[in-house]
Design an enzyme around this catalytic site. Structure first.
Site, PDB file in Angstrom:
ATOM      1  N   LYS A   1       0.800  -1.233   0.000  1.00 58.32           N
ATOM      2  CA  LYS A   1       0.000   0.000   0.000  1.00 58.32           C
ATOM      3  C   LYS A   1       0.832   1.282   0.000  1.00 58.32           C
ATOM      4  CE  LYS A   1      -4.395  -1.666   0.899  1.00 58.32           C
ATOM      5  NZ  LYS A   1      -4.257  -3.013   1.493  1.00 58.32           N
TER       6      LYS A   1
ATOM      7  N   SER B   1       1.924  -9.773  -0.767  1.00 55.06           N
ATOM      8  CA  SER B   1       1.479  -8.372  -0.689  1.00 55.06           C
ATOM      9  C   SER B   1       1.701  -7.726   0.668  1.00 55.06           C
ATOM     10  CB  SER B   1       0.002  -8.278  -1.081  1.00 55.06           C
ATOM     11  OG  SER B   1      -0.794  -9.125  -0.268  1.00 55.06           O
TER      12      SER B   1
ATOM     13  N   GLU C   1      -9.796   6.451   3.379  1.00 55.10           N
ATOM     14  CA  GLU C   1     -10.645   5.468   4.047  1.00 55.10           C
ATOM     15  C   GLU C   1      -9.769   4.266   4.359  1.00 55.10           C
ATOM     16  OE1 GLU C   1     -10.160   5.543   0.856  1.00 55.10           O
ATOM     17  OE2 GLU C   1      -9.668   3.425   0.527  1.00 55.10           O
TER      18      GLU C   1
HETATM   19  C1  LIG Z   1      -5.140  -4.088   1.277  1.00 49.15           C
HETATM   20  C2  LIG Z   1      -4.445  -5.355   1.081  1.00 49.15           C
HETATM   21  C3  LIG Z   1      -4.795  -6.252   0.054  1.00 49.15           C
HETATM   22  C4  LIG Z   1      -5.985  -6.065  -0.841  1.00 49.15           C
HETATM   23  O1  LIG Z   1      -5.986  -4.902  -1.597  1.00 49.15           O
HETATM   24  P1  LIG Z   1      -5.663  -4.908  -3.161  1.00 49.15           P
HETATM   25  O2  LIG Z   1      -6.004  -3.520  -3.579  1.00 49.15           O
HETATM   26  O3  LIG Z   1      -6.536  -5.940  -3.795  1.00 49.15           O
HETATM   27  O4  LIG Z   1      -4.235  -5.225  -3.311  1.00 49.15           O
HETATM   28  C5  LIG Z   1      -4.028  -7.392  -0.127  1.00 49.15           C
HETATM   29  N1  LIG Z   1      -2.978  -7.658   0.674  1.00 49.15           N
HETATM   30  C6  LIG Z   1      -2.618  -6.839   1.684  1.00 49.15           C
HETATM   31  C7  LIG Z   1      -1.451  -7.204   2.531  1.00 49.15           C
HETATM   32  C8  LIG Z   1      -3.337  -5.665   1.925  1.00 49.15           C
HETATM   33  O5  LIG Z   1      -2.961  -4.867   2.931  1.00 49.15           O
END
Ligand SMILES: *Cc1c(COP(=O)(O)O)cnc(C)c1O
Length: 416
Positions: free
Chosen positions: A103, A392, A125
């Site tokens: 993010k 992610s 948000e």
């Molecule tokens: C917010 C988040 C997601 C999901 O959001 P996307 O916009 O689909 O990437 C996935 N993995 C993590 C670790 C997150 O914090």
């Protein structure tokens, strides 16, 4: 970067969408009240200008390195590969970034843009809190006033994240409407934006919403795939056979996939949250039971009932728990360029435990959905194949919730 190594002519032109109004084929666009069309137009112009300005790109690149910790490593998961006995499993380590997930790429990009636009105040948000934390962190760095909208129910579930945002100087405003979760928080943020257009920029947290957000957020994350491609080519001399990422709104997935869209020999798979079951209200797999509709500025696949009311959703991971999917994903699903799968709560929790015990890496519960699918795929493929899963985010934020789900009553005494 220009490392096109197409083995055959590609049918996909990843720069052909969106059009100037933000349409990805029949998806996307800008469905907002008149009062928001002015700031969205202002944002489109500022973003277009910045994107073509080398000083903006250089400053962002430097911040991504010094503040966020890019580039992230490409990691070969040797013990996992051995365990599943098939394709080699690689992980793109976005979990190593500052504030714990991908993010920060987008939060930094948009904050830098807001500074150039002369904005003094940032709103955002957040559902689970990851986007709120990334935003609060960049606001502290740039000296912006920062207000984060969060559903009251999410604040209760993510109390530690609320504290972390406040430590970074953000004001966290609880939203009591409706189900008191992410959807209501987005509505409040949009209401705030309408009344504070001049001073305020809204940092939206995923590849969603009205134009230009979906393509702008994707562009701030496409560095993930560009690095991955460069790392595979320089460290392994070839591209992977398959990329896998979890999909909430879709930002980490599209950022990971974007540089590979034209490499049609690379299979791309997005993994949605299958929740408890595919019954209404028990999951967030928009491509399993969703329909075309409009939510929060954008036309896309949405989970809704027969009257067009937005369905409630469920996932063990708050970051995947949203009724709509980003419009670019809907577009590439129709084109059959990106495949979509879903993984349920229990399988995701198993993958959470497996990555922790086999490799010593605690993944986020969102990420664990991509991992669960990847482990299954690896065991179906032969050892000369390579898959890469986008890690992610890290799982520290989920450790307490995971303990609860695993039925741990007494943390200091527990044994695994
Ligand atoms: C917010 C988040 C997601 C999901 O959001 P996307 O916009 O689909 O990437 C996935 N993995 C993590 C670790 C997150 O914090």
């Amino acid at each position: 970067m220009n490392t096109q190594i197409l083995t055959k002519p590609s049918k996909t032109d990843r720069f052909s969408v969106p059009d100037e109004k933000g349409h990805f084929g029949p998806y996307g666009g800008s469905f907002v009240p008149e009062t928001l069309s002015y700031p969205l137009r202002e944002l489109c112009e500022a973003y277009e200008y910045a994107m073509n300005d080398s000083s903006f790109n250089m400053e962002l690149k430097k911040l991504l390195r010094t503040f966020a910790g890019r580039p992230t490593e490409l990691y070969y998961a040797e013990r996992l590969t051995e365990k599943y006995g098939g394709a080699k499993i690689f992980l793109k380590r976005e979990d190593l970034l500052h504030t714990g997930a991908h993010k920060i790429n987008n939060a930094l990009g948009q904050a830098l843009l807001a500074k150039r636009m002369g904005k003094k105040r940032i709103i955002a948000e957040t559902g689970a809190g990851q986007h709120g934390i990334a935003t609060a962190s960049v606001c502290a760095k740039f000296g912006f006033e920062c207000v984060i909208y969060m559903g009251a129910e999410d604040m209760r579930r993510q109390a530690l994240n609320v504290f972390r945002m406040r430590l970074s100087g953000a004001e966290v405003r609880g939203v009591e409407a409706g189900s008191k979760t992410l959807k209501e928080a987005i509505n409040e943020a949009m209401r705030d934006w309408v009344t504070n257009i001049r001073s305020t920029h809204y940092i939206l947290g995923s590849a969603l919403g009205a134009h230009p957000y979906p393509s702008m957020v994707r562009n701030f994350h496409k560095v993930i795939g560009e690095e991955t491609k460069r790392q595979f080519l320089s460290e392994h001399g070839k591209l992977p056979d398959e990329l896998i990422a979890c999909v909430g709104g879709g930002s980490n997935a599209i950022g990971f996939f974007f540089d590979f869209l034209e490499e049609e020999q690379v299979r791309l798979v997005g993994v949605e949250a299958g929740g408890k079951s595919l019954g209404e209200g028990e999951h967030a797999a928009r491509f399993e039971g969703g329909k075309l509709g409009i939510l929060q500025g954008c036309k896309t696949w949405i989970l809704q009932n027969s009257d067009g009311q937005i369905s409630s959703t469920h996932s063990v991971s708050a970051g995947l728990d949203y009724a709509a999917i980003g419009p670019e994903h809907a577009y590439y699903k129709d084109k059959n360029r990106i495949k979509y799968a879903h993984v349920g709560d229990e399988e995701a929790l198993d993958a959470f435990k497996t990555l922790s015990s086999e490799e010593g890496i605690l993944p986020a519960l969102e990420t664990s959905h991509g991992l669960a699918y990847g482990f299954k795929r690896a065991s179906q493929l032969s050892p000369e194949k390579i898959i890469c899963i986008n890690l992610s985010g890290r799982g520290d934020k989920d450790a307490v919730e995971a303990a609860r789900l695993m039925g741990v009553k007494d943390l200091p005494q527990m044994k695994l």
